[in-house]
Design a protein around this motif. Structure first.
Motif, mmCIF file in Angstrom:
data_model
loop_
_atom_site.group_PDB
_atom_site.id
_atom_site.type_symbol
_atom_site.label_atom_id
_atom_site.label_comp_id
_atom_site.label_asym_id
_atom_site.label_seq_id
_atom_site.Cartn_x
_atom_site.Cartn_y
_atom_site.Cartn_z
ATOM 1 N N UNK A 139 0.720 -1.164 -0.019
ATOM 2 C CA UNK A 139 -0.030 -0.002 -0.189
ATOM 3 C C UNK A 139 0.799 1.278 -0.034
ATOM 4 N N UNK A 140 2.039 1.188 0.890
ATOM 5 C CA UNK A 140 2.694 2.545 0.880
ATOM 6 C C UNK A 140 3.357 2.589 -0.537
ATOM 7 N N UNK A 144 3.058 6.256 -2.617
ATOM 8 C CA UNK A 144 4.138 6.712 -2.979
ATOM 9 C C UNK A 144 4.095 7.068 -4.796
ATOM 10 N N UNK A 145 3.646 6.299 -5.262
ATOM 11 C CA UNK A 145 3.625 6.360 -6.807
ATOM 12 C C UNK A 145 2.428 7.531 -7.133
ATOM 13 N N UNK A 220 9.415 1.785 -0.181
ATOM 14 C CA UNK A 220 9.515 0.741 0.924
ATOM 15 C C UNK A 220 9.369 1.568 2.428
ATOM 16 N N UNK A 221 9.976 2.591 2.515
ATOM 17 C CA UNK A 221 9.992 3.591 3.619
ATOM 18 C C UNK A 221 8.315 3.729 3.716
ATOM 19 N N UNK A 222 7.715 4.554 2.804
ATOM 20 C CA UNK A 222 6.387 4.815 3.304
ATOM 21 C C UNK A 222 5.559 3.641 3.451
ATOM 22 N N UNK A 223 5.744 2.371 2.901
ATOM 23 C CA UNK A 223 5.018 1.179 3.303
ATOM 24 C C UNK A 223 5.363 0.811 4.746
ATOM 25 N N UNK A 224 6.371 0.914 5.093
ATOM 26 C CA UNK A 224 7.067 0.599 6.501
ATOM 27 C C UNK A 224 6.046 1.614 7.444
ATOM 28 N N UNK A 225 6.183 2.768 7.292
ATOM 29 C CA UNK A 225 5.465 3.579 8.229
ATOM 30 C C UNK A 225 3.921 3.495 8.148
ATOM 31 N N UNK A 248 12.748 1.127 11.136
ATOM 32 C CA UNK A 248 12.465 2.416 10.576
ATOM 33 C C UNK A 248 13.960 3.134 10.271
ATOM 34 N N UNK A 249 14.553 3.296 11.259
ATOM 35 C CA UNK A 249 15.972 3.981 11.250
ATOM 36 C C UNK A 249 17.047 3.171 10.376
ATOM 37 N N UNK A 250 16.875 1.987 9.995
ATOM 38 C CA UNK A 250 17.771 1.393 9.241
ATOM 39 C C UNK A 250 17.226 1.534 7.677
ATOM 40 N N UNK A 251 15.838 1.617 7.453
ATOM 41 C CA UNK A 251 15.491 1.785 6.158
ATOM 42 C C UNK A 251 15.760 3.173 5.883
#
Length: 598
Positions: A139-140, A144-145, A220-225, A248-251
């Protein structure tokens, strides 16, 4: 090969979305040309003023302008009224400014209209994509797209496209006027253009690769959040805050490193552009002064030439930036068309709309989710119209898959059986008609961020409180809603996070019942309610609801009053019959019954 071709032409594929705004975009381009042409007149006025008004060089002007000067009094009159030359320069500056304003206004209107059309098309297309497509995309990343990538394309059209037009005009007009004044000095300027274009193309490729990586990482970062915020209760319940923060910090570090590296590449690119522009200006001034000394060029021509060189050098130097942005835009447009090229759910050319109150027949149905193997194998059974049909089976036995196939959330491939309603193959029934005839409540229902009244009435033609309460009572949720301070006007929060799992399921049941569909499916949708509430809901449905009811459950007490019960085991039909028939024979049903009874 096909994907490669798409990447090369993807930006041009946005042309259809400009429909209705092409006039604005064309007018923006025309006014940019007018603005540029007017800007290039000022150095010519300076040249004529210095050479032919202040000095005594012959006028090199069109005949009609020479006639006007002669009628005004000639060179001496202009010398006495040199403010006329200044006024002429000011006039062209005003024309350039007005044209530039008109260009910006029309470009903004055309750009925003095009982007609005693009967003509407994207959202509408996503709504019509198969359920399987949504399951295979984060979804994230989709968000983002549809936001960041669309915004980047808009910024390119709004900013860089006009820069491209100005750069082309600068090269054409400046070089033409420069060659008319001095060929040798113009050739010096011309030598710099291939150098700038050469290194710009190199950076175009480098930036494209790095931006593709950065864009995917941002998705991927947006999806994680999005995933973390959606599952905030799980994070709290299992004390995963530290783990999620580290994840989150790693990504985020990976994302920052990619953009930092991209920034270094862009810095070198833009720095080289500035260097070449400055070097070009320096070379022109040094050689130009030498030419003035030996009489190859006049003072006025030298001033005009250096002005044109400046007007040419900086746009050409910025070409590297434009190509960098073009590279990003190309990647973003490809990512958008990955969505737009996905095949939508398809109806047959002339879909049928039969009554949905007939028998439901699964005839030798087999189905699997890709590489996971067969989930259903040769399943056959009939749900008689107007009856209550129960389905029992272990987790992963294919219970929910049966209902996904019935609702055509997944398409049953040809040659793997057929499903009919009233004797009509569901593949021949219009999707909208089919789904309007099937009401479904899932084990984990989704509730939008609305009030209780809006959530229950969601999708229904009626939303008055009395009708809403009627169906809330059927789902045994009315008393619980009235217990809230604002009653039916109480907001239930995003995804229903402010209410319990059992309350969420009952709100979803009330919502489905209010649709009054001929077929009603309860996919383990009573799992979060207690036994007493379960019995009340089933009794209420039995007394008030008509049509075909399909109950999927793990509790035999939920199914025991069904007219027929199907028992699945590893995707196959293990047993089928009434409650009394099934407990009278050895098998899975009796074993589960004995366990749950004890």
């Amino acid at each position: 090969m096909k994907k490669k071709k798409q990447k090369k032409s993807s930006i041009l594929r946005f042309y259809p979305y400009t429909k209705g705004f092409r006039g604005n975009l064309l007018l923006a381009m025309l006014t940019v040309i007018i603005s540029s042409a007017a800007s290039y007149m000022t150095p010519q006025i300076i040249r004529v003023t210095v050479d032919s008004v202040i000095n005594d060089e012959p006028f090199s002007l069109p005949g009609f302008i020479l006639s006007w000067i002669e009628s005004f009094g000639g060179r001496e009159a202009l010398r006495s009224h040199i403010i006329i030359c200044a006024a002429a320069a000011l006039l062209f500056a005003v024309i350039a400014g007005v044209a530039n304003y008109a260009s910006r206004m029309n470009l903004a209107k055309g750009c925003e209209g095009t982007v609005e059309c693009m967003r509407n098309t994207l959202f509408g297309h996503i709504q019509r994509l198969p359920y399987a497509w949504h399951n295979s995309h984060q979804t994230g990343d989709i968000i983002q797209r549809c936001t960041q990538d669309v915004e980047l394309i808009k910024n390119f059209v709004n900013e860089q496209l006009m820069t491209v037009i100005r750069t082309v005009l600068a090269i054409v007009i400046s070089l033409t006027l420069m060659f008319m004044m001095n060929v040798q000095l113009s050739l010096v300027v011309l030598c710099f253009i291939p150098l700038v274009l050469g290194y710009s193309m190199i950076f175009f490729v480098l930036v494209g690769k790095k931006f593709d990586q950065a864009d995917q990482t941002e998705g991927q970062l947006t999806a994680l959040v999005q995933e973390n915020l959606t599952g905030v209760r799980v994070v709290r319940a299992f004390g995963r805050e530290r783990f999620e923060i580290e994840r989150f910090n790693k990504k985020n570090q990976e994302f920052a490193d990619l953009w930092s590296h991209l920034g270094k590449i862009l810095g070198v690119d833009w720095g080289l552009g500035e260097l070449f522009a400055g070097l070009q200006a320096l070379v022109v001034i040094v050689i130009g002064v030498f030419f003035v000394e030996n009489g190859s060029i006049t003072e006025g021509e030298f001033l005009a030439f250096t002005a044109y060189n400046s007007m040419l050098a900086w746009p050409v130097a910025q070409l590297g930036r434009v190509l960098s942005e073009l590279s990003k835009t190309s990647i973003s447009s490809t990512r958008l068309f990955d969505i737009l090229d996905a095949k939508e759910e398809q109806d047959k050319e002339h879909p049928r709309t039969p009554p949905m109150d007939g028998d439901i027949v699964f005839d030798h149905v087999s189905f699997g989710y890709g590489e996971g193997g067969e989930v259903l194998e040769d399943v056959s059974f009939t749900v008689k119209a107007g009856t209550t049909f129960g389905i029992l089976g272990a987790t992963g036995s294919g219970k929910s898959t049966l209902m996904y196939l019935l609702d055509r959330l997944y398409e049953l491939p040809e040659g793997q059986g057929r499903i009919t309603v009233g004797g009509v193959d569901i593949r021949d029934i219009g999707l909208s008609h089919l789904r309007h005839g099937i009401g479904m409540v899932l084990q984990e229902p989704f509730l939008f961020s609305k009030t209780f009244r809006e959530s229950i009435a969601d999708g229904s033609r009626r939303s008055d409180l009395e009708t809403v309460r009627k169906y809330a009572r059927m789902a045994v949720i009315d008393d619980a809603i009235e217990g809230f301070a604002q009653g039916y006007e109480t907001p239930i929060g995003e995804r229903g996070v402010t209410i319990s799992g059992g309350q969420k399921q009952r709100v979803a049941i009330a919502r489905m019942l209010m649709q009054d569909t001929p077929i009603k499916v309860f996919d383990d949708s009573l799992s979060a309610v207690d036994m007493e509430t379960d019995a009340k809901i089933r009794q209420s449905i039995k007394e008030n609801v008509h049509g075909t009811t399909i109950l999927i459950a793990h509790r035999i007490t939920t199914l025991m009053n069904a007219d027929c019960i199907l028992v699945l085991e590893k995707g196959r039909v293990a047993q089928m019959g009434t409650h009394q028939e099934l407990i009278a024979q050895d098998g899975i049903y009796k074993r589960i019954f004995d366990i749950q009874k004890s």
